[in-house]
Structures are given as structure tokens and as C-alpha cells.
Design a protein around this motif. Structure first.
Motif, PDB file in Angstrom:
ATOM      1  N   ARG A  98      69.438  55.585  81.910  1.00  8.13           N
ATOM      2  CA  ARG A  98      68.387  56.507  82.363  1.00  8.13           C
ATOM      3  C   ARG A  98      68.474  56.760  83.856  1.00  8.13           C
ATOM      4  O   ARG A  98      67.921  57.735  84.349  1.00  8.13           O
ATOM      5  N   THR A  99      69.141  55.861  84.589  1.00  9.17           N
ATOM      6  CA  THR A  99      69.144  55.955  86.047  1.00  9.17           C
ATOM      7  C   THR A  99      70.555  56.223  86.588  1.00  9.17           C
ATOM      8  O   THR A  99      71.009  57.353  86.566  1.00  9.17           O
ATOM      9  N   HIS A 100      71.241  55.198  87.033  1.00  8.18           N
ATOM     10  CA  HIS A 100      72.490  55.409  87.762  1.00  8.18           C
ATOM     11  C   HIS A 100      73.686  55.811  86.895  1.00  8.18           C
ATOM     12  O   HIS A 100      74.635  56.384  87.394  1.00  8.18           O
ATOM     13  N   LYS A 101      73.666  55.568  85.596  1.00  9.45           N
ATOM     14  CA  LYS A 101      74.761  55.992  84.720  1.00  9.45           C
ATOM     15  C   LYS A 101      74.519  57.367  84.106  1.00  9.45           C
ATOM     16  O   LYS A 101      75.387  57.914  83.434  1.00  9.45           O
ATOM     17  N   ALA A 102      73.351  57.926  84.319  1.00 12.95           N
ATOM     18  CA  ALA A 102      72.967  59.177  83.659  1.00 12.95           C
ATOM     19  C   ALA A 102      73.828  60.352  84.116  1.00 12.95           C
ATOM     20  O   ALA A 102      74.252  60.422  85.268  1.00 12.95           O
ATOM     21  N   ASP A 103      74.087  61.257  83.196  1.00 12.64           N
ATOM     22  CA  ASP A 103      74.802  62.495  83.466  1.00 12.64           C
ATOM     23  C   ASP A 103      73.788  63.632  83.323  1.00 12.64           C
ATOM     24  O   ASP A 103      73.073  63.706  82.317  1.00 12.64           O
ATOM     25  N   THR A 104      73.744  64.517  84.292  1.00 14.13           N
ATOM     26  CA  THR A 104      72.753  65.597  84.269  1.00 14.13           C
ATOM     27  C   THR A 104      72.983  66.574  83.122  1.00 14.13           C
ATOM     28  O   THR A 104      72.072  67.302  82.752  1.00 14.13           O
ATOM     29  N   ARG A 105      74.175  66.587  82.554  1.00 14.88           N
ATOM     30  CA  ARG A 105      74.464  67.496  81.438  1.00 14.88           C
ATOM     31  C   ARG A 105      74.046  66.914  80.094  1.00 14.88           C
ATOM     32  O   ARG A 105      74.070  67.603  79.082  1.00 14.88           O
ATOM     33  N   ALA A 106      73.692  65.653  80.053  1.00 10.31           N
ATOM     34  CA  ALA A 106      73.357  64.973  78.798  1.00 10.31           C
ATOM     35  C   ALA A 106      72.024  65.469  78.243  1.00 10.31           C
ATOM     36  O   ALA A 106      71.136  65.889  78.978  1.00 10.31           O
ATOM     37  N   PHE A 107      71.903  65.404  76.908  1.00 15.03           N
ATOM     38  CA  PHE A 107      70.624  65.679  76.260  1.00 15.03           C
ATOM     39  C   PHE A 107      69.901  64.350  76.132  1.00 15.03           C
ATOM     40  O   PHE A 107      70.426  63.401  75.552  1.00 15.03           O
ATOM     41  N   ASP A 127      80.859  72.160  73.149  1.00 11.90           N
ATOM     42  CA  ASP A 127      79.556  71.757  73.688  1.00 11.90           C
ATOM     43  C   ASP A 127      79.773  71.008  75.008  1.00 11.90           C
ATOM     44  O   ASP A 127      80.457  69.995  75.034  1.00 11.90           O
ATOM     45  N   PRO A 128      79.180  71.487  76.113  1.00 14.02           N
ATOM     46  CA  PRO A 128      79.366  70.804  77.393  1.00 14.02           C
ATOM     47  C   PRO A 128      78.549  69.518  77.536  1.00 14.02           C
ATOM     48  O   PRO A 128      78.700  68.792  78.513  1.00 14.02           O
ATOM     49  N   THR A 129      77.696  69.229  76.557  1.00  6.61           N
ATOM     50  CA  THR A 129      76.868  68.032  76.605  1.00  6.61           C
ATOM     51  C   THR A 129      77.741  66.799  76.343  1.00  6.61           C
ATOM     52  O   THR A 129      78.354  66.697  75.286  1.00  6.61           O
ATOM     53  N   PRO A 130      77.800  65.852  77.286  1.00  5.96           N
ATOM     54  CA  PRO A 130      78.671  64.694  77.086  1.00  5.96           C
ATOM     55  C   PRO A 130      78.138  63.681  76.069  1.00  5.96           C
ATOM     56  O   PRO A 130      78.901  63.051  75.349  1.00  5.96           O
TER      57      PRO A 130
END
Length: 157
Positions: A98-107, A127-130
């Protein structure tokens, strides 16, 4: 009626403390209207409690399902054939994703009051969502349902 192992249905409801805060918000609204008389006080109590209760209910009642070969998370529906291997995240790993490993493209269907989660990579090249991050109180059951749905979706060779 017994559900198949490829079925999972969970509603993430807000904790009791949020409902207590909703009642206290209604009480605060009532106290603000106290100088105007009894009827405005009651209207503030009922209206403030109802409005804050509606907000708690709408945010706090997300639904997580695996049904008909798809992962339905909130308003999103993702076919299990477009998903990789699901990963159970304990409280510490959930916090990291939720914090430092998060990718802004993720759902992300993220609920801070639920400590555990499941992370599933999206394997669809279009799909660009990782990955998909889903807060869940039953991560093992959700992973099992995704795996069972994927096994049913893949034709036997």
C-alpha cells in the motif's frame, strides 16, 4: 445449495468505531443547532447521523467476488484468464504494497481497516495495469477461488 470452489463473495464493511463516529457527528450537528430550538436540534441529530451513516455505509461496504470466471472487485470485473498467480499478503506485506511498493498504475481496492490483502498480477499484455491489490478478510479463500476459477477457465488438454 453448495457453491463451487470457484465462487467467493465477501463484503468489506466498515468497523463499528466508524458507526460510533457517525452517531457522534449527528450529535455534534444537533448541538450546533441547539440555540435554534428543539425541532432544529432533532433535525440536526437525525440529519447529521443519517448523512454520516450514509457516507460510512457507501465507503465501507465494498464487495469482493469471484463469480462466472471473473474477479469482481467493487465496480471492476476482471476475467481470471487475464490474471496471474494470486499472492496472499499478511498485514506487514499489505502495508508495504500500500505504501513504498505500490505502483500508481495498479488497481487497488484498499480498505485501511482490513489488515490482509491479495495481490494478483495482470497478465493481459493489452492492459497497462501491473497488478490488482484487494483488501480482504479472507485472503486464503479468495486465492483458492481465483485458482479454482482459473482451472475451470483453462480447457483440459
Amino acid at each position: 445449495m453448495q457453491l463451487s470452489p470457484a465462487h467467493h463473495d465477501e463484503r468489506l464493511t466498515a468497523p463499528r468505531s466508524w458507526w460510533a463516529i457517525a452517531v457522534l457527528t449527528g450529535l455534534a450537528c444537533a448541538l450546533m443547532l441547539l440555540p435554534l430550538g428543539t425541532m432544529p436540534l432533532l433535525a440536526g441529530l437525525v440529519g447529521g447521523t443519517a448523512l454520516s451513516g450514509l457516507l460510512v455505509s457507501s465507503y465501507g461496504s465494498a464487495r469482493v467476488r469471484v463469480v462466472n470466471g471473473a474477479l469482481a472487485v467493487g465496480e471492476a470485473r476482471i476475467p481470471v484468464t487475464a490474471l496471474g498467480e494470486p499472492e496472499v499478503l499478511d498485514a506487514e506485506e499489505s502495508r508495504a504494497w500500500r505504501t513504498h511498493k505500490a505502483d500508481t498504475r495498479a488497481f487497488m481496492l484498499l480498505r485501511s481497516y482490513v489488515p490482509t490483502a491479495v495481490r494478483v498480477e495482470v497478465t493481459d499484455p493489452a492492459d497497462p495495469t501491473p497488478y490488482v491489490y484487494v483488501s480482504t478478510r479472507e485472503p486464503g479463500a479468495l486465492v483458492a477461488a481465483i485458482r479454482a476459477a482459473k482451472a475451470r477457465a483453462v480447457p483440459a488438454e
